[in-house]
Write a protein that holds these residues in place. Structure first.
Motif, PDB file in Angstrom:
ATOM      1  N   GLY A   1      14.207  -9.009 -26.680  1.00  0.00           N
ATOM      2  CA  GLY A   1      15.467  -9.829 -26.854  1.00  0.00           C
ATOM      3  C   GLY A   1      15.637 -10.513 -26.028  1.00  0.00           C
ATOM      4  N   ARG A   2      17.122 -10.512 -25.600  1.00  0.00           N
ATOM      5  CA  ARG A   2      17.680 -11.036 -24.142  1.00  0.00           C
ATOM      6  C   ARG A   2      17.508 -10.299 -23.225  1.00  0.00           C
ATOM      7  N   ASP A   3      17.021  -8.885 -23.253  1.00  0.00           N
ATOM      8  CA  ASP A   3      16.946  -8.077 -21.995  1.00  0.00           C
ATOM      9  C   ASP A   3      15.450  -8.199 -21.529  1.00  0.00           C
ATOM     10  N   HIS A   4      15.356  -8.222 -20.340  1.00  0.00           N
ATOM     11  CA  HIS A   4      14.002  -8.274 -19.644  1.00  0.00           C
ATOM     12  C   HIS A   4      13.977  -6.608 -19.059  1.00  0.00           C
ATOM     13  N   VAL A   5      13.022  -6.000 -19.519  1.00  0.00           N
ATOM     14  CA  VAL A   5      13.101  -4.414 -19.213  1.00  0.00           C
ATOM     15  C   VAL A   5      11.726  -4.575 -18.029  1.00  0.00           C
ATOM     16  N   LEU A   6      12.207  -3.915 -16.849  1.00  0.00           N
ATOM     17  CA  LEU A   6      11.183  -4.146 -15.785  1.00  0.00           C
ATOM     18  C   LEU A   6      10.640  -2.589 -15.498  1.00  0.00           C
ATOM     19  N   SER A   7       9.570  -2.491 -15.188  1.00  0.00           N
ATOM     20  CA  SER A   7       8.955  -1.256 -14.732  1.00  0.00           C
ATOM     21  C   SER A   7       7.980  -1.498 -13.392  1.00  0.00           C
ATOM     22  N   LEU A   8       7.853  -0.387 -12.764  1.00  0.00           N
ATOM     23  CA  LEU A   8       7.189  -0.526 -11.611  1.00  0.00           C
ATOM     24  C   LEU A   8       5.639  -0.260 -11.832  1.00  0.00           C
ATOM     25  N   ASP A   9       4.848  -1.155 -11.133  1.00  0.00           N
ATOM     26  CA  ASP A   9       3.335  -0.965 -11.468  1.00  0.00           C
ATOM     27  C   ASP A   9       2.904  -0.630 -10.127  1.00  0.00           C
ATOM     28  N   ALA A  10       2.466   0.553  -9.797  1.00  0.00           N
ATOM     29  CA  ALA A  10       2.115   0.916  -8.305  1.00  0.00           C
ATOM     30  C   ALA A  10       0.719   0.390  -7.978  1.00  0.00           C
ATOM     31  N   THR A  11      -0.170  -0.005  -8.975  1.00  0.00           N
ATOM     32  CA  THR A  11      -1.507  -0.090  -8.627  1.00  0.00           C
ATOM     33  C   THR A  11      -1.590  -0.899  -7.347  1.00  0.00           C
ATOM     34  N   GLN A  12      -1.011  -2.209  -7.191  1.00  0.00           N
ATOM     35  CA  GLN A  12      -0.949  -2.795  -5.913  1.00  0.00           C
ATOM     36  C   GLN A  12      -0.703  -2.172  -4.598  1.00  0.00           C
ATOM     37  N   MET A  13       0.357  -1.224  -4.826  1.00  0.00           N
ATOM     38  CA  MET A  13       0.695  -0.383  -3.706  1.00  0.00           C
ATOM     39  C   MET A  13      -0.396   0.238  -3.194  1.00  0.00           C
ATOM     40  N   GLN A  14      -1.327   0.701  -3.838  1.00  0.00           N
ATOM     41  CA  GLN A  14      -2.594   1.529  -3.608  1.00  0.00           C
ATOM     42  C   GLN A  14      -3.611   0.627  -2.907  1.00  0.00           C
ATOM     43  N   SER A  15      -3.612  -0.682  -3.151  1.00  0.00           N
ATOM     44  CA  SER A  15      -4.392  -1.418  -2.163  1.00  0.00           C
ATOM     45  C   SER A  15      -3.831  -1.479  -0.901  1.00  0.00           C
ATOM     46  N   ALA A  16      -2.494  -1.786  -0.763  1.00  0.00           N
ATOM     47  CA  ALA A  16      -1.914  -1.739   0.517  1.00  0.00           C
ATOM     48  C   ALA A  16      -2.069  -0.399   1.481  1.00  0.00           C
ATOM     49  N   ALA A  17      -1.847   0.708   0.432  1.00  0.00           N
ATOM     50  CA  ALA A  17      -2.193   2.036   1.054  1.00  0.00           C
ATOM     51  C   ALA A  17      -3.591   2.352   1.909  1.00  0.00           C
ATOM     52  N   ARG A  18      -4.556   1.734   0.911  1.00  0.00           N
ATOM     53  CA  ARG A  18      -5.887   1.794   1.393  1.00  0.00           C
ATOM     54  C   ARG A  18      -6.159   1.037   2.658  1.00  0.00           C
ATOM     55  N   TRP A  19      -5.592  -0.225   2.529  1.00  0.00           N
ATOM     56  CA  TRP A  19      -5.751  -0.797   3.825  1.00  0.00           C
ATOM     57  C   TRP A  19      -5.267  -0.239   5.184  1.00  0.00           C
ATOM     58  N   ILE A  20      -3.820   0.270   4.931  1.00  0.00           N
ATOM     59  CA  ILE A  20      -3.309   0.892   6.239  1.00  0.00           C
ATOM     60  C   ILE A  20      -4.141   2.261   6.490  1.00  0.00           C
ATOM     61  N   GLN A  21      -4.537   2.975   5.515  1.00  0.00           N
ATOM     62  CA  GLN A  21      -5.211   4.166   5.983  1.00  0.00           C
ATOM     63  C   GLN A  21      -6.567   3.945   6.502  1.00  0.00           C
ATOM     64  N   ARG A  22      -7.058   2.874   6.626  1.00  0.00           N
ATOM     65  CA  ARG A  22      -8.345   2.731   7.593  1.00  0.00           C
ATOM     66  C   ARG A  22      -7.636   2.713   9.086  1.00  0.00           C
ATOM     67  N   TYR A  23      -6.456   2.589   9.424  1.00  0.00           N
ATOM     68  CA  TYR A  23      -6.000   2.751  10.586  1.00  0.00           C
ATOM     69  C   TYR A  23      -5.625   4.167  10.998  1.00  0.00           C
ATOM     70  N   GLN A  24      -5.484   5.019   9.962  1.00  0.00           N
ATOM     71  CA  GLN A  24      -4.999   6.418  10.094  1.00  0.00           C
ATOM     72  C   GLN A  24      -5.673   7.201  11.602  1.00  0.00           C
ATOM     73  N   PRO A  25      -6.944   7.052  11.527  1.00  0.00           N
ATOM     74  CA  PRO A  25      -7.496   7.583  12.988  1.00  0.00           C
ATOM     75  C   PRO A  25      -6.766   7.295  14.268  1.00  0.00           C
ATOM     76  N   PHE A  26      -6.120   5.902  14.091  1.00  0.00           N
ATOM     77  CA  PHE A  26      -5.770   5.298  15.337  1.00  0.00           C
ATOM     78  C   PHE A  26      -4.422   5.901  15.740  1.00  0.00           C
ATOM     79  N   TRP A  27      -3.500   6.213  14.440  1.00  0.00           N
ATOM     80  CA  TRP A  27      -2.456   6.913  14.933  1.00  0.00           C
ATOM     81  C   TRP A  27      -2.490   8.377  14.914  1.00  0.00           C
ATOM     82  N   GLU A  28      -3.551   8.839  14.589  1.00  0.00           N
ATOM     83  CA  GLU A  28      -3.858  10.400  14.824  1.00  0.00           C
ATOM     84  C   GLU A  28      -4.338  10.560  16.189  1.00  0.00           C
ATOM     85  N   ASP A  29      -5.231   9.567  16.650  1.00  0.00           N
ATOM     86  CA  ASP A  29      -5.606   9.702  17.956  1.00  0.00           C
ATOM     87  C   ASP A  29      -4.518   9.409  18.964  1.00  0.00           C
ATOM     88  N   ARG A  30      -3.414   8.736  18.456  1.00  0.00           N
ATOM     89  CA  ARG A  30      -2.495   8.426  19.613  1.00  0.00           C
ATOM     90  C   ARG A  30      -1.404   9.551  19.843  1.00  0.00           C
TER      91      ARG A  30
END
Lengths: 120, 120
Positions: free
Chosen positions: B69-98
């Motif tokens: 109707g006139r309401d727009h109900v929004l919901s979280l979709d975290a799928t794309q967050m996982q892509s971002a998380a995977r990208w960052i995770q590749r650098y995990q060795p670097f912060w652990e090394d540090r």
DNA sequence: TTCATATTCACCCATAAGGGTGAATATAGG
DNA sequence: CCTATATTCACCCTTATGGGTGAATATGAA
């Protein structure tokens, strides 16, 4: 969800990572430290633009600079990436739930398809 | 490091997360789905500005919208967050090394301090 | 139909990004 | 001293962001 991070720092880190050129610079520095000109050589954009990207990465704390004479040697500092990773990780249950329900759906579908047909 | 992600998608996801208001919206939606006005109620900014933030989150694929109707109900979709998380995770060795080398440095310093007076 | 609510659209404004060019600065090396 | 190299500074231009306001649109409710 908690809001106890440093919002401005996360702003800077995420927006620094929101550009493909900067992500490529980070990937380059993950291999080895490099000078500004060396990094710029890998891109079609000008040296000046590269220099600006590097400055943004520095302000976000993702890159450190050590000046050796006229050369500025840059190195990756992934510490702030960990902050970003931690922020995103709080949403991990959500994408896992989503995958789980997708998996359940596929399983259901497969079971339905196997009614009378045996494969896999 | 590999460059086989969708660069534009990562651009959108990271820049969507690069704003504290939008991160707060995501946190809100992690608790439950909500309408636009409900979300806007939690902020001092105008309903219009909130609407724009939501649109950016939608374009980044982090939020889905179902019009009732006139309401727009929004919901979280975290799928794309996982892509971002995977990208960052590749650098995990670097912060652990540090962290590891920082730890080693502190240990070394402590040892040095314990051997009489060693400084620079 | 009429009124109220939910949301977006169409603007305005200021600031920052992302690209460029040419000049300035600093240092290395003859 | 002189010249080449490395990097930044100071601009210009275009587009996107983040905020605002007022109007339009769509739906619910009376």
């Amino acid at each position: 969800m908690g809001e106890y991070e440093n919002a401005q720092q996360l702003d800077a880190v995420f927006s620094a990572m929101a550009d493909a050129t900067r992500r490529a610079i980070l990937a380059r520095l993950a291999e080895s430290d490099a000078r500004v000109t060396e990094i710029a050589g890998g891109f079609t954009i000008s040296l000046n633009s590269t220099s600006k990207h590097i400055r943004m990465l520095e302000r976000a704390g993702l890159v450190r600079r050590s000046v050796r004479g006229r050369d500025h040697v840059l190195s990756l500092d992934a510490t702030q990436m960990q902050s970003a990773a931690r922020w995103i990780q709080r949403y991990q249950p959500f994408w896992e739930d989503r995958l789980a329900s997708l998996d359940a759906f596929v399983t259901r579908k497969r079971v339905a398809a196997n009614q009378g047909k045996k494969n896999r």
